[in-house]
Scaffold this motif. Sequence first.
Motif, short mmCIF file in Angstrom:
data_model
loop_
_atom_site.label_atom_id
_atom_site.label_comp_id
_atom_site.label_asym_id
_atom_site.label_seq_id
_atom_site.Cartn_x
_atom_site.Cartn_y
_atom_site.Cartn_z
N LYS A 134 -5.90 -69.32 10.75
CA LYS A 134 -5.94 -67.98 11.32
C LYS A 134 -4.65 -67.19 11.06
N THR A 137 -4.49 -63.82 6.16
CA THR A 137 -5.49 -62.76 6.11
C THR A 137 -6.78 -63.30 5.48
N PRO A 138 -7.93 -62.86 5.97
CA PRO A 138 -9.20 -63.35 5.43
C PRO A 138 -9.35 -63.10 3.93
N SER A 139 -8.89 -61.95 3.43
CA SER A 139 -9.04 -61.66 2.00
C SER A 139 -8.24 -62.64 1.16
#
Length: 439
Positions: A134, A137-139
């Motif tokens: 977490k 960043t998701p990207s």
Amino acid sequence: MRRSRARNAVTVTAVAALTAVTAACGGGSTTNGEGSNDKPKELTYWASNQGTSIAHDKRVLTPELKRFEKQTGIKVKLEVIPWDSLLDRILAATSSGQGPDVLNIGNTWSASLQATGALLPWDDAHMAKVGGAKRFTPSALAAAGAPQKDPAALPLYSLAYGLYYNKKMFKDAGIDEPPATWDELVKDGKKLTGDGKYGIAVEGGDPVENSHHAFILGKQHGADFFDPSGKPNFDSPGAVKAVKQYVDLVAAEKIAPPGNAEYAKRESVRDFATGKAAMLMWQAAATGLKSNGMKPDEYGVAPIPVQTPGSGEKGTRSMVAGINLAVFKNTDNIDGAMKFAKFMTSDKEQRTLNEAYGSIPPVKSAQSDKAFDTPDLKVLREVLTTSSAPLPQVKDESKFETLVGNATKDLFADAAAGRKVTSATVEKELSAAQQQMRK
């Protein structure tokens, strides 16, 4: 058959061989398939060339590695490797069993190298040692390996493409704002071309840059270079349109100089910085522009133009660019490698290193630093968050960069030599690349 096509065959053969290899580098004895601690006081680190030169990287990294040594007692042997040889070095290391403990990889190679089984998978237990998934960043994590698998590496530096433009040259040409569409880019480029200066500079001799722009423009034309099963689809109508549109900057529109067909060592950044070209499509160029004497207030940054204003994949303005940190599975200092990964992805190091390189921290908690609130990074961060797509996370992705990138390089060479580049010419080159992929 041009020279680059011959080199394709060598590189693709090496990549194909790589996919059959599961042994990693480092040489330590293992009991669990994930390295040993045979050499607990040393690490070897292969860093990618992020700065303006190898010497620049050493100036940035050496003090940080000394800090790590002071904290842990582990000495890090650093080697900075140029991008034009990094993948070949990794392939050779993987096949020979002689290589580093930790290394940087282009995030677009993550799935390809993951498929070898040579890299340590970042499962929940390993990820917990660096603070958990977490934090990233998701990207950035989306470009760290194949979907539904544990990441093959940790995001280290995040990048996105932007359109850099020379404010004075735009003003002198009567252009009030940067182009938002490709037609506007060509129109503006023609106004800016003349008297030995050009509208835009490109790095036509660099296969990796070529493949990135082919991907971005391909998305804008509704094309994917692989189907959902991972099968190559290099010569689709949308892919042909994308590559032709990019090569036409030299071939048909003539807003980039023919000599750019040979550029492969950031010469386009130099030409933009010195006023020889008014526009440049690049990833986080601020450091390179500064080293070439260009001041931040002399240029602006805008998103890469699209075909028509819209949303979805056809509004893609960048690939999810960046550098990941990987650990070879049979490192002979697995505990040290994990400590090093934690150190390099710590908030402090993320701020220090990404500020030095003009990139964006993929660690979310490090992004709040004011160093990343510059006008250019604000634009690039927005692009990365809202209009970027990861390159296909399939095992053959690195072959795509080599084959399509070199096919585009060959087309640029044709354009520079005055040979006409038609849709049929582009389709023929891409079809040949696809056939070579399937061998």
